[in-house]
Scaffold this active site. Structure first.
Site, short mmCIF file in Angstrom:
data_model
loop_
_atom_site.label_atom_id
_atom_site.label_comp_id
_atom_site.label_asym_id
_atom_site.label_seq_id
_atom_site.Cartn_x
_atom_site.Cartn_y
_atom_site.Cartn_z
N SER A 145 0.83 -1.20 0.00
CA SER A 145 0.00 0.00 0.00
C SER A 145 0.88 1.27 0.00
O SER A 145 1.65 1.46 -0.95
CB SER A 145 -0.97 -0.06 1.19
OG SER A 145 -2.01 0.83 1.02
N HIS A 172 -7.49 -5.97 1.47
CA HIS A 172 -6.26 -5.17 1.64
C HIS A 172 -5.43 -5.63 2.84
O HIS A 172 -4.40 -5.05 3.13
CB HIS A 172 -6.67 -3.71 1.84
CG HIS A 172 -5.58 -2.71 1.58
ND1 HIS A 172 -4.96 -2.57 0.35
CD2 HIS A 172 -4.99 -1.79 2.39
CE1 HIS A 172 -4.06 -1.62 0.42
NE2 HIS A 172 -4.04 -1.13 1.64
N ASP A 189 -10.48 -5.59 -2.58
CA ASP A 189 -9.83 -4.59 -1.73
C ASP A 189 -10.71 -3.34 -1.68
O ASP A 189 -11.00 -2.74 -2.72
CB ASP A 189 -8.45 -4.27 -2.36
CG ASP A 189 -7.60 -3.37 -1.49
OD1 ASP A 189 -8.15 -2.46 -0.86
OD2 ASP A 189 -6.38 -3.57 -1.48
N1 LIG Z 1 -7.46 2.33 10.03
C1 LIG Z 1 -7.87 2.28 8.68
C2 LIG Z 1 -7.25 1.13 7.91
C3 LIG Z 1 -5.78 1.26 7.81
C4 LIG Z 1 -5.19 0.16 6.98
O1 LIG Z 1 -5.86 -0.65 6.36
N2 LIG Z 1 -3.87 0.13 6.93
C5 LIG Z 1 -3.20 -0.86 6.17
C6 LIG Z 1 -2.30 -0.18 5.18
S1 LIG Z 1 -3.27 0.92 4.17
C7 LIG Z 1 -2.14 1.69 3.15
O2 LIG Z 1 -1.09 2.06 3.36
C8 LIG Z 1 -2.42 -1.77 7.08
O3 LIG Z 1 -1.48 -2.40 6.67
N3 LIG Z 1 -2.86 -1.85 8.33
C9 LIG Z 1 -2.20 -2.61 9.37
C10 LIG Z 1 -2.71 -3.99 9.60
O4 LIG Z 1 -2.12 -4.67 10.47
O5 LIG Z 1 -3.64 -4.44 8.92
C11 LIG Z 1 -9.38 2.16 8.60
O6 LIG Z 1 -9.96 2.16 9.67
O7 LIG Z 1 -9.92 2.09 7.49
#
Ligand SMILES: N[C@@H](CCC(=O)N[C@@H](CSC=O)C(=O)NCC(=O)O)C(=O)O
Length: 277
Positions: A147, A256, A223
């Site tokens: 991402s 995602h 996603d």
């Molecule tokens: N908090 C957000 C969602 C944030 C999210 O999905 N972060 C991803 C990376 S997104 C792009 O850079 C991620 O890797 N999160 C960490 C995990 O452990 O999944 C929301 O509430 O939508």
């Protein structure tokens, strides 16, 4: 540099280390996995750049990279995604900016320029720190990420021909300077002149003549960020126009999350290992 923890895993060592960062003017933490082959001499190094809201720990806990890294004899470094600490400017209620959202840029706006220097941290400071301290062959490095971090991997490699032997990404943000969840961060880090943003935008860098020998991308078609945030077709169009061979694997039903990333992690590590030989 301080060792936070070391744990044996798949015959190698998963370490977590902390240090005072020159570039980020804050304490930084990173994870480094050394495969068992590192006991016999320097091994190649694969960088994994994480996405928004992550620390070094998300991929370490959920990315499932160690079995493949041990099999192929590749070290994996997982840095944090931003400077950290009470003195580092932040917007705690905003997950798309500030701590956890460094976007791998060197900020130029005065409020953020002291700390938010993740490009220089990844490209200069951390390699300097690693070299000599760990059995790593710094002439053999590759880079990938997820991402925000997938995009960061592509931009850092585009601007440094030859530095990384291979580049891949899971669900990279294709064009952050025009995507809703990243545009504001670019403005705050880099100022209002959008010309300056091009140096940190993968599709624009490609339009401006920067090249990669090839690129591997995996993207889930379920996603939730696909249409508004990620838009892999923009990367596809830019690569096609520039003659960059892109393998874009659209993965049916995947979202995602790290359930998606961990599913294809071993494929990416094998692909990089082949190019790191
Ligand atoms: N908090 C957000 C969602 C944030 C999210 O999905 N972060 C991803 C990376 S997104 C792009 O850079 C991620 O890797 N999160 C960490 C995990 O452990 O999944 C929301 O509430 O939508």
């Amino acid at each position: 540099m301080e060792t936070v923890s070391t744990s044996k895993s798949f015959g190698g060592i998963q370490g977590v280390y902390r240090h005072e960062s020159r570039e980020c003017a804050s304490e930084m933490t990173f994870a480094l996995y050394l495969p068992p082959q590192a006991e016999d001499g320097p091994v190649p190094l694969l960088w994994y750049l994480s996405g928004l809201t992550c620390t070094h720990q998300n991929v370490m806990d959920k990315g499932e990279y160690r079995r493949a890294a041990a099999e192929h004899g590749v070290a994996v470094i997982c840095p944090d995604t931003s400077p950290r600490g009470a003195d580092v400017p932040d917007e705690p209620d905003n997950w798309q900016f500030g701590q956890g959202a460094g976007f791998y840029v060197d900020a130029t706006e005065p409020a953020f320029a002291r700390n938010y220097r993740m490009a220089s941290y990844i490209i200069s400071e951390l390699p300097e720190l690693l070299a000599g301290r760990f059995p790593l062959d710094m002439n053999r490095q590759s880079i990938f990420g997820h991402s925000m971090g997938g995009h960061g991997a592509i931009t850092l490699a585009l601007k440094r021909p030859g530095r990384f032997r291979s580049v891949s990404a899971f669900a990279p943000i294709a064009q952050p300077s025009t995507a809703g969840w990243s545009r504001t961060a670019f403005e705050k880090y880099l100022g209002q002149d959008e010309q300056a943003w091009r140096a940190y935008d993968a599709t624009h860098l490609i339009e401006d003549g920067f090249r990669l020998p090839e690129l591997l991308v995996d993207q889930g078609d379920a996603d939730g960020f696909l249409d508004d945030g990620l838009r892999p077709w923009l990367l596809e169009e830019a690569c096609k126009a520039a003659g960059i061979p892109l393998t874009l694997n659209m993965r049916a039903g995947y979202d995602h999350s790290y359930f998606f990333i961990s599913t294809f992690m071993a494929d990416h590590i094998a692909w990089h290992a082949e190019r790191l030989k």
